[in-house]
Design an enzyme around this catalytic site. Structure first.
Site, PDB file in Angstrom:
ATOM      1  N   CYS A 177       0.837  -1.209   0.000  1.00  0.00           N
ATOM      2  CA  CYS A 177       0.000   0.000   0.000  1.00  0.00           C
ATOM      3  C   CYS A 177       0.868   1.253   0.000  1.00  0.00           C
ATOM      4  O   CYS A 177       0.597   2.208  -0.727  1.00  0.00           O
ATOM      5  CB  CYS A 177      -0.909   0.008   1.225  1.00  0.00           C
ATOM      6  SG  CYS A 177      -2.375  -1.007   1.052  1.00  0.00           S
ATOM      7  N   CYS A 278      -3.977  -2.671   5.735  1.00  0.00           N
ATOM      8  CA  CYS A 278      -4.166  -1.440   4.975  1.00  0.00           C
ATOM      9  C   CYS A 278      -5.412  -1.506   4.093  1.00  0.00           C
ATOM     10  O   CYS A 278      -5.549  -2.396   3.262  1.00  0.00           O
ATOM     11  CB  CYS A 278      -2.942  -1.189   4.111  1.00  0.00           C
ATOM     12  SG  CYS A 278      -3.019   0.311   3.132  1.00  0.00           S
TER      13      CYS A 278
END
Length: 487
Positions: A177, A278
């Site tokens: 991410c 995430c």
């Protein structure tokens, strides 16, 4: 730093009318002496329960310079894009940048994945996050924009995670991410807006060269709070990405961040920290795997004996070293190996036996902030997020098959939880210098599985095994139980 007297005077001006204190008040002098004896941050927190008589932006005058040292106050005014999640950390980061005098614009990243699971709740979790983010921005008149990165997130993160789990590896979504979305696709999306830096609420420090030495490299350093330190998740960024980042919380401990949230009067000051992967939010990891990969029943075998202990939902739900979710009596049981081809999970109660610990592994997909491997081979490394740093040796070799560089890592201590697909981040003193992806076991470094267990795993007709064996409960001494719990 500001003197105590100046600090108290500026803070008093926020909460009381501009009238002199009457000298006739007998308690005024001792009360002020007690205030002067308090640490600065604790002093400010005493005022956090009161409502200021002037605007909240005036609170910046009472923030000591030490809390702004990672916000580049000496380079103001800067134009900064701030990633805002709705949580406390990114909100405090925004307010510190604002207090340092920078021109801030906040951005909330909205990803399709959360919508894909909206039927799990009466209200989508991202809507709550966005409300908090907007409320934080409204306090100081900072503009907030929503950026949609649906396709980018699917192509660069989710699809990769799914493929890795199908191959039996354990990827790290948070590293991906940061590298591909927060400081990748997002940076591309706002490239035309001419921001000086991108900022977020990560616990890490970025040290940039001064204006006279722009050709020098920026450095990623450990956070002041070693428990919350997130350099592991940032270790696979490129030097060009690092050069454009500010992390205001790198100089501050988590407890101080919470206190600053109260001083700023943030609407989310009491909000719990997110514990999810995430962008998964409140979604359980098993739900993510089941939705995108499905389920397929397989065998659970004891590694040492080959005993058939039960069934599982699919090898992709399990990672090496996993303890929870096996639902076997007489434990603790640990996942020690997986047969991907035959969908078999091998478990053991002897995971922490001395003869089964690993110190050596390989890493691929190497990336270093300097652009090349370090000259010094004696380093430190992290094999997972957390404060633990191992002393290690790193030797670089060239893979004979594809010509890519491979790192051979030798730890000075044992570690049981080395899982293929995870990242190993390398450190030199207080700086993170880069990272690589842990590769599959090699040179017999995996957990030893007996021949009987391997033969059973390859059986075509597994119905011949009958019912699972009755597991014998192994009595352990208190010393053994404590040793296991403290591993």
């Amino acid at each position: 730093m500001l003197s105590r007297t100046t600090l108290i005077a500026s803070t008093f001006s926020l909460y009381f009318p501009h009238k002199p204190l009457r000298r006739s008040l007998p308690l005024a002098a001792p009360a002020l002496r007690r205030l002067l004896s308090l640490p600065s941050l604790k002093l400010l927190s005493r005022f956090s329960t009161l409502s200021p008589l002037c605007s909240t932006s005036a609170a910046a005058t009472a923030i000591e310079p030490c809390y702004l040292s990672c916000s580049l106050p000496e380079k103001k005014p800067l134009k900064v894009a701030v990633l805002l999640s709705g949580g406390v950390d990114s909100s405090v980061a925004l307010r510190l940048l604002h207090a340092a005098g920078h021109s801030c614009t906040a951005f909330y990243l909205k990803i399709w994945f959360q919508e894909d699971f909206e039927n799990f709740w009466t209200e989508c979790p991202w809507e709550e996050d966005l409300r908090y983010a907007k409320a934080v921005c409204d306090q100081v008149d900072v503009p907030l924009e929503v950026v949609h990165l649906t396709d980018e997130y699917w192509n660069n993160v989710v699809s990769y995670i799914i493929d890795e789990y199908r191959y039996g590896r354990t990827p790290n979504p948070d590293v991906l991410c940061n590298t591909r979305i927060k400081f990748g696709a997002f940076v591309d999306a706002i490239s035309g807006m001419a921001f000086d830096y991108i900022a977020s609420g990560h616990y890490a420090m970025v040290v940039h060269p001064n204006s006279d030495n722009k050709d020098e490299l920026s450095a990623l350093r450990l956070s002041k709070d070693m428990v919350k330190d997130q350099t592991y998740f940032l270790s696979h960024l490129s030097q060009s990405q690092l050069k454009g980042l500010i992390f205001p919380l790198g100089c501050i401990e988590k407890e101080e961040v919470r206190q600053l949230a109260k001083i700023f009067g943030l609407p989310n000051q009491d909000r719990k920290d997110s514990q999810g992967i995430c962008f998964l939010g409140k979604i359980k990891f098993s739900e993510f795997v089941a939705r995108h990969i499905g389920e397929e029943e397989g065998l659970i075998l004891e590694a040492e004996t080959g005993d058939f202990l039960g069934n599982h939902r699919g090898f992709w739900f399990y990672t090496i070293g996993q303890r929870q979710g096996l639902r076997l009596p007489g434990g603790p049981w640990y996942v020690v190996e997986k047969d991907i081809e035959n969908n078999v999970v091998f478990v053991s109660r002897n995971y922490f036996s001395v003869d089964k610990r690993r110190r050596q592994f390989r890493v691929g997909s190497l990336r270093f902030f300097s652009g090349s491997p370090p000259r010094i081979t004696q380093l430190q490394c992290k094999v997972r997020h957390g404060p633990k740093l191992y002393n290690c040796d790193l030797a670089i070799q060239v893979d004979e098959d594809d010509g890519h560089e491979i790192g051979v890592v030798k730890l000075y201590e044992d570690d049981q939880g080395l899982a293929a697909g995870q990242f190993a981040a390398f450190y030199q003193e207080s700086s993170c210098i880069g990272s690589g992806v842990i590769l599959e076991s090699w040179d017999d470094q995996g957990f030893p599985v007996c021949g009987k267990a391997l033969e059973i795993a390859k059986m075509k007709d597994k119905s011949k095994l009958g019912k699972p064996v009755k597991i014998k409960v192994v009595e352990q001494s208190k010393q053994e139980e404590e040793a296991i719990l403290h591993q």
